[in-house]
Enzyme design. Sequence first.
Site, short mmCIF file in Angstrom:
data_model
loop_
_atom_site.label_atom_id
_atom_site.label_comp_id
_atom_site.label_asym_id
_atom_site.label_seq_id
_atom_site.Cartn_x
_atom_site.Cartn_y
_atom_site.Cartn_z
CG MET A 187 -4.33 4.13 -2.12
SD MET A 187 -4.50 3.30 -0.53
CE MET A 187 -3.09 2.19 -0.63
CG MET A 198 -1.22 4.88 1.68
SD MET A 198 -2.08 4.77 3.25
CE MET A 198 -2.77 3.10 3.12
CG HIS A 248 -3.79 -0.20 -3.48
ND1 HIS A 248 -4.61 -0.41 -2.39
CD2 HIS A 248 -4.38 0.76 -4.22
CE1 HIS A 248 -5.64 0.41 -2.47
NE2 HIS A 248 -5.53 1.13 -3.57
CG ASP A 258 -2.06 -0.97 1.08
OD1 ASP A 258 -2.74 -0.90 0.05
OD2 ASP A 258 -2.27 -1.79 1.99
CG MET A 274 -10.40 1.00 -2.49
SD MET A 274 -8.95 0.10 -1.92
CE MET A 274 -8.88 0.53 -0.19
#
Length: 224
Positions: A69, A38, A67, A36, A138
Amino acid sequence: MPEIKISPSILSADFANLGHEVRAIESAGCDWVHVDVMDGHYVPNITIGPLVCKSIRPHIKTVMDVHLMIEPADLYLEAFAKAGADHISVHPEACPHLDRTLQVIADLGCKVGVALNPATPASVLTHVMDRLDLIIVMSVNPGFGGQSFLPSQIEKIRTLKSMIGDRDTLIEVDGGINATTAPLVVAAGADVLVAGSAVFGKGGQDESVYAANMQAIRDSVRSE
Ligand code: DX5
Ligand code: ZN
């Protein structure tokens, strides 16, 4: 029910010991490793970047499921591909020219994914369906691990399943997945389950704990 894949999110791992964590999760039998990314701008949290992906890469043989973001995403696609990402998933809100972004990901040799926030409708994908290897639904608002599953996303999974039709595109569900929620999303059409807190707990545990946590999720789905 078909065999599901588990992609543990290292967001809940011990960041001071990531090499151990990814080796342990792989020996424990995960299918993919979910990373993840971010940026503190697209989502209200900051995690890791390509350098950390590159550091993890030699420790695992399995798929690195990245992923993103981050906004903009386009500027960093190549860096993540070079860092060893096998899958790159982006959010449509962070990619003003989504179709182009998806082509770039494919040209970099990665599997192509799009992640949909809880409030983002399945219909944003109508005209890019043929480009997708992966759709992330999500089931929490992105930014943090350990949040509660949003049941409103189950209907979206069903909608996407029917939009996918005969294609090989996989549906990955991300957020609040555990042995209680996994059967709900698998029944709706999920192929891959991301699980952070339900697999790692607070992190820093040994392989047998991670194996048992993943087994609990697999058993919950099989017993349906
Ligand atoms: C949320 C992340 C998820 C999340 C999953 O922004 O994309 O991958 O960390 O964590 P759990 O399984 O704890 O909800
Ligand atoms: Zn994720």
